[in-house]
Design an enzyme around this catalytic site. Structure first.
Site: not given
Length: 381
Positions: A185, A235
């Site tokens: 992340h 992403e």
């Protein structure tokens, strides 16, 4: 056929849908959203819709060029996501017009089923082994988990050990025949990621996702070279030009999001670019049903596709879930951890318009949390 109306719907838990209507009654649906900034993307869709009204919806490639380049200032998450949702809807209209699934318009299928994975645990998962076991029982052959919550700039021995412990628990529950992917992340520095990757490598993760923030892409090559763990990212990259440095750095898996990276039109190009670098495609999709439907259409016709993310049961979905806005949930019935190919036209789903309009009346104002370290300084979420 002409476009006569473009509408947007702010629907829980954190999604934005768009609807394009034509004068012949053909309707297409899309999902243009930046999580936590849905209202901003909604405004961008409204501006772009000014161009689309009165246009032939079947000129998808031409519209994509104008929508992405016609305003002089280009790119970024808001504009790319607004274009993405409109692009979904245009392809949906095209498929319904020609009586074919989108993957058929893109050259036809290369597979009959798409492997999907399930999320387990939150940022600091507690009952990880139990959660993994439940997904195995449900038939999934792969799961993804967050590596850690708040993370120090240089991971401490305790932080590193905690990551290893959780990945080991997942591996034990999965056994050697199933996969675990680990999502960093963007919470780690290059040095911290290098430490953790070295320790989890013996557990054979399917991939390590976003070990570095996208703005640290210049360090990605060194990180890839330092580990045997396949590196995945994408992403928060929004087009081919942004993926090119990551691919040249040697990432193993490209993860464009169909709701962020320019939609079906651009992600098919990103997939082809990735193929020339020997990289696999694993579209990012912790979002809603339209985004997943668009992702599956790409997956069915992409030779270098690896695995698909999906949001059923994900920790973000509190007020609605993946199936909440569908008339027929059969397209998302996963069998042995796979989504099966159908011949349904367009995106292959039927949106429950009444449910969407009702949800929009309440809307949402979802925001991601803002984290801080113990000393009060900002921490990456």
């Amino acid at each position: 056929m002409k476009i006569v109306r473009v509408e947007t719907f702010l629907v829980p838990p954190r999604w934005l849908f768009c609807r394009i209507e034509t004068d012949e009654g053909v309707v297409g649906w899309g999902e243009p959203v930046v999580e936590g900034r849905a209202e901003v993307v909604r405004a961008a869709v409204d501006v772009l819709a000014e161009y689309l009204i009165g246009q032939d919806p079947l000129r998808i490639q031409d519209h994509w060029q104008v929508l992405t380049k016609g305003g002089f200032y280009r790119g970024g998450p808001v504009l790319s996501s607004a274009v993405a949702g409109l692009d979904h809807a245009l392809w949906d209209i095209a498929g319904k017009t020609y009586g074919a699934p989108v993957y058929g318009l893109l050259g036809g299928p290369v597979r009959d089923a798409v492997r999907v994975y399930a999320w387990v645990g939150g940022d600091e998962p507690a009952r990880l082994a139990e959660d993994v076991g439940a997904q195995v029982e449900a038939g999934f052959t792969a799961v993804k988990m967050n590596a850690a919550g708040r993370t120090s700039a240089l991971t401490t021995p305790a932080e590193t050990a905690a990551v290893v412990e959780r990945v080991a628990a997942a591996r034990q529950a999965l056994g050697p025949g199933r996969d675990v992917a680990v999502d960093f992340h963007g919470r780690f520095t290059a040095a911290g990621a290098r430490r953790v990757l070295r320790e989890i490598a013996p557990l054979h993760p399917l991939f390590a996702e976003e070990p570095l923030l996208p703005e640290l892409g210049h360090l990605l090559g060194g990180l890839v070279a330092s580990t045997e763990v396949p590196i995945a990212t994408g992403e928060r990259l929004y087009g081919r030009a942004e993926f090119l440095p990551a691919l040249t750095a040697g990432i193993a898996v490209a993860q464009p999001d169909l709701s962020h990276a320019g939609g079906i039109t651009e992600v098919t190009r990103i997939a082809s670019l990735a193929e020339t670098y020997g990289a696999q495609l694993a579209p990012h999709c912790p979002l809603g049903p339209i985004s997943l439907a668009a992702s599956l259409q790409v997956a069915f016709c992409t030779p270098n596709f690896l695995i698909q993310e999906q949001s059923r049961g994900i920790h973000y979905n509190k007020d609605a879930d993946l199936l909440s806005y569908l008339v027929d949930t059969e397209p998302f019935r996963f069998v042995d951890g796979q989504a099966l190919r159908t011949g349904l036209p367009g995106l292959g789903i039927t949106v429950d318009e009444a449910a969407v309009r009702a949800a929009d009346r309440g809307g949402h104002a979802w925001r991601n949390p803002v984290w801080r370290h113990a000393d009060g300084s900002f921490a990456e979420w």
